[in-house]
Write a protein that holds these residues in place. Structure first.
Motif, mmCIF file in Angstrom:
data_model
loop_
_atom_site.group_PDB
_atom_site.id
_atom_site.type_symbol
_atom_site.label_atom_id
_atom_site.label_comp_id
_atom_site.label_asym_id
_atom_site.label_seq_id
_atom_site.Cartn_x
_atom_site.Cartn_y
_atom_site.Cartn_z
ATOM 1 N N UNK A 258 0.737 -0.557 -0.307
ATOM 2 C CA UNK A 258 -0.325 -0.243 -0.267
ATOM 3 C C UNK A 258 0.849 1.402 0.117
ATOM 4 N N UNK A 259 2.005 1.121 0.629
ATOM 5 C CA UNK A 259 3.219 2.102 0.185
ATOM 6 C C UNK A 259 3.825 2.552 -0.743
ATOM 7 N N UNK A 260 4.234 1.394 -1.200
ATOM 8 C CA UNK A 260 4.992 1.283 -2.567
ATOM 9 C C UNK A 260 3.627 2.415 -3.984
ATOM 10 N N UNK A 261 2.536 2.551 -3.228
ATOM 11 C CA UNK A 261 2.142 3.254 -4.932
ATOM 12 C C UNK A 261 2.514 4.783 -4.573
ATOM 13 N N UNK A 262 3.026 5.201 -3.513
ATOM 14 C CA UNK A 262 3.601 6.406 -3.696
ATOM 15 C C UNK A 262 4.955 6.828 -3.595
ATOM 16 N N UNK A 263 5.682 8.153 -3.484
ATOM 17 C CA UNK A 263 6.739 8.067 -3.625
ATOM 18 C C UNK A 263 7.209 8.814 -2.545
ATOM 19 N N UNK A 264 8.791 9.089 -2.235
ATOM 20 C CA UNK A 264 9.150 9.296 -1.095
ATOM 21 C C UNK A 264 9.372 9.025 0.375
ATOM 22 N N UNK A 265 8.373 9.903 1.540
ATOM 23 C CA UNK A 265 8.005 9.381 2.052
ATOM 24 C C UNK A 265 6.019 8.994 2.233
ATOM 25 N N UNK A 266 5.786 8.104 3.429
ATOM 26 C CA UNK A 266 4.256 7.541 3.386
ATOM 27 C C UNK A 266 3.743 7.500 4.866
ATOM 28 N N UNK A 267 2.459 7.517 4.752
ATOM 29 C CA UNK A 267 2.029 6.830 5.869
ATOM 30 C C UNK A 267 0.951 5.784 5.311
ATOM 31 N N UNK A 268 1.044 4.817 6.046
ATOM 32 C CA UNK A 268 0.048 3.801 5.602
ATOM 33 C C UNK A 268 -1.249 3.866 7.234
ATOM 34 N N UNK A 269 -1.931 4.451 6.891
ATOM 35 C CA UNK A 269 -2.984 4.475 8.498
ATOM 36 C C UNK A 269 -3.770 3.066 8.685
ATOM 37 N N UNK A 270 -3.216 2.711 9.441
ATOM 38 C CA UNK A 270 -4.113 1.585 10.247
ATOM 39 C C UNK A 270 -5.433 1.263 10.294
ATOM 40 N N UNK A 271 -6.146 2.789 10.092
ATOM 41 C CA UNK A 271 -7.571 2.312 9.847
ATOM 42 C C UNK A 271 -8.631 2.538 11.506
ATOM 43 N N UNK A 272 -9.432 2.574 11.083
ATOM 44 C CA UNK A 272 -10.676 1.602 12.444
ATOM 45 C C UNK A 272 -10.805 0.542 12.739
ATOM 46 N N UNK A 273 -10.712 0.312 14.617
ATOM 47 C CA UNK A 273 -10.326 -0.654 14.733
ATOM 48 C C UNK A 273 -12.286 -1.058 15.079
ATOM 49 N N UNK A 274 -13.354 -0.061 14.995
ATOM 50 C CA UNK A 274 -14.788 -0.527 15.437
ATOM 51 C C UNK A 274 -15.139 -0.266 14.538
ATOM 52 N N UNK A 275 -16.542 -0.688 13.806
ATOM 53 C CA UNK A 275 -17.219 -0.855 13.116
ATOM 54 C C UNK A 275 -17.907 -1.902 12.370
ATOM 55 N N UNK A 276 -18.045 -1.748 11.264
ATOM 56 C CA UNK A 276 -17.950 -2.530 10.002
ATOM 57 C C UNK A 276 -17.547 -3.061 9.404
ATOM 58 N N UNK A 277 -17.077 -4.729 8.639
ATOM 59 C CA UNK A 277 -16.112 -4.814 8.317
ATOM 60 C C UNK A 277 -15.695 -4.113 7.265
ATOM 61 N N UNK A 278 -16.963 -3.795 5.976
ATOM 62 C CA UNK A 278 -16.712 -2.264 5.068
ATOM 63 C C UNK A 278 -15.378 -0.906 5.446
ATOM 64 N N UNK A 279 -16.602 -0.537 6.158
ATOM 65 C CA UNK A 279 -15.665 0.201 7.260
ATOM 66 C C UNK A 279 -13.790 0.319 7.506
ATOM 67 N N UNK A 280 -14.045 -1.099 7.922
ATOM 68 C CA UNK A 280 -12.686 -1.074 8.883
ATOM 69 C C UNK A 280 -11.668 -0.796 7.261
ATOM 70 N N UNK A 281 -11.973 -1.833 6.201
ATOM 71 C CA UNK A 281 -11.333 -2.079 4.979
ATOM 72 C C UNK A 281 -11.058 -0.748 4.323
ATOM 73 N N UNK A 282 -12.255 0.579 3.954
ATOM 74 C CA UNK A 282 -11.990 1.716 3.194
ATOM 75 C C UNK A 282 -11.550 2.972 4.778
ATOM 76 N N UNK A 283 -10.803 2.516 5.939
ATOM 77 C CA UNK A 283 -10.650 3.311 6.324
ATOM 78 C C UNK A 283 -8.985 3.127 6.666
ATOM 79 N N UNK A 284 -8.073 2.270 5.663
ATOM 80 C CA UNK A 284 -7.252 1.148 5.931
ATOM 81 C C UNK A 284 -6.762 1.837 4.263
ATOM 82 N N UNK A 285 -6.075 3.086 4.370
ATOM 83 C CA UNK A 285 -4.882 3.119 3.035
ATOM 84 C C UNK A 285 -3.526 3.564 3.474
ATOM 85 N N UNK A 286 -2.547 4.013 2.412
ATOM 86 C CA UNK A 286 -1.876 4.961 2.532
ATOM 87 C C UNK A 286 -1.853 6.037 1.246
#
Length: 351
Positions: free
Chosen positions: A159-187
């Motif tokens: 997920x981090x190699x989509x971008x160059x230089x310095x990149x953060x990967x958000x862990x995302x929400x630990x609560x809520x639905x599976x779809x919400x958790x999936x959408x919340x975790x990105x770089x």
């Protein structure tokens, strides 16, 4: 390249024609480590992580839809993919096909210039390139954030190699639905001040690991009494790291990266049974980094799930650091990397 330019470059990448696409991606090295999943299927991490994309060791991947075929044909480095490597790639293609609503099998050809399975982020560049090429070949119209989520399903660090230089990967929400958790975790890219860094990579052992990263991660989370304290401290490390990057303070960036990496390896040593990736050569290189600092050279070590050591330093000091590390690496290969580009589609460039 600014954050806005990077996101625009991925979003406006040319689409594939004729169901064929070629993409290139580079590995990244985490300065704040990704270690521990809270969801194995969706590859959702326990904590946020932050990395530097490198300008060396690119992976180039062709994906061609093959509607006449009854199975996927996957080639890695000129040889048919087998075992777990093939299973992961086919599972990823199945995910892309499901989202595209297309059943066509594919011919995948990957050239990986980084040693595979040695703790040098080969899966990051590999699945980032596969995500970009497969999405284009199957006609998925995804923005940069969605591509990052897709790459995550192949390998978290991809997920981090989509971008160059310095990149953060958000862990995302630990609560809520599976779809919400999936959408919340990105770089996404992280703004940084004038750092001008280099990363000296000491490959003390390029062979595959005895314990895979996935197995070691699972064992550490399940059995190490040091994992939870490290995960808590890693959250603080990330806050400190982002501030240091914003100020362009390479010394503080290095201090934070080194303590976070050594803490991660401590959690593995405390696992039951212990996971030990550090070799005698690794320790010799780490000692050489300490000597460099005593001599007034800004140099800080980081290690992923493997024996190889990466040394963060000023670009102006990279040759000196490489010389010292080479002497300590007991014949291992030494490479100098700088911040590199994000993943992209290739058009008309060939292989």
């Amino acid at each position: 390249m600014s954050t806005e330019q990077q996101i625009t470059a991925v979003r406006t990448a040319p689409r594939a024609t004729g169901g064929t696409a070629t993409a290139v991606a580079h590995p990244n090295i985490a300065l704040i480590k990704y270690w521990g999943k809270r969801d194995e299927r969706l590859i959702l991490p326990r904590t946020d992580s932050l990395s530097m994309t490198l300008d060396i060791f690119p992976t180039t991947t062709d994906v061609r839809r093959a509607p006449e075929a009854d199975h996927d044909e996957v080639t890695l480095g000129g040889a048919p993919a087998e075992g777990e490597a093939r299973r992961r790639i086919v599972a990823f293609l199945d995910l892309v096909r499901e989202r595209a609503g297309v059943a066509d099998r594919a011919v995948v050809d990957t050239e990986n210039t980084v040693p595979t399975g040695a703790g040098l982020a080969s899966s990051a560049s590999g699945f980032a390139a596969l995500a970009v090429a497969a999405a284009a070949a199957y006609g998925l119209d995804l923005d940069a954030t969605a591509l990052s989520r897709l790459a995550r399903r192949g390998s978290g660090s991809a997920s981090r190699s989509l971008f160059g230089d310095f990149v953060v990967w958000h862990a995302g929400h630990h609560e809520g639905s599976e779809e919400e958790a999936d959408l919340s975790s990105y770089a996404e890219p992280v703004p940084a001040g004038p750092l001008d860094p280099a990363l000296v990579v000491a490959v003390v052992n390029a062979g595959p690991k005895d314990v895979s990263s996935r197995a070691a991660m699972r064992r550490t989370v399940d059995t190490s009494p040091l994992f939870e304290p490290w995960a808590v401290s890693s959250k603080d490390d990330l806050v400190d790291m982002r501030r240091a990057l914003g100020r362009g303070d390479l010394e503080e960036v290095g201090e934070i990266a080194e303590r976070n990496a050594l803490g991660m390896h401590a959690t593995m040593l405390a696992a039951r049974p212990a996971v030990r990736y550090m070799s005698p050569a690794s320790l010799t290189v780490l000692d050489s980094v300490l000597r460099l600092r005593k001599d007034g050279v800004l140099a800080y070590a980081t290690m992923d799930a493997g024996p190889n050591v990466k040394v963060l330093c000023r670009n102006a000091d990279a040759d000196r650091v490489a010389g010292v590390v080479r002497g300590a690496a007991q014949g291992g290969a030494i490479h100098i990397a700088r911040p590199g580009p994000g993943a992209r589609l290739l058009t008309g460039e060939g292989r």
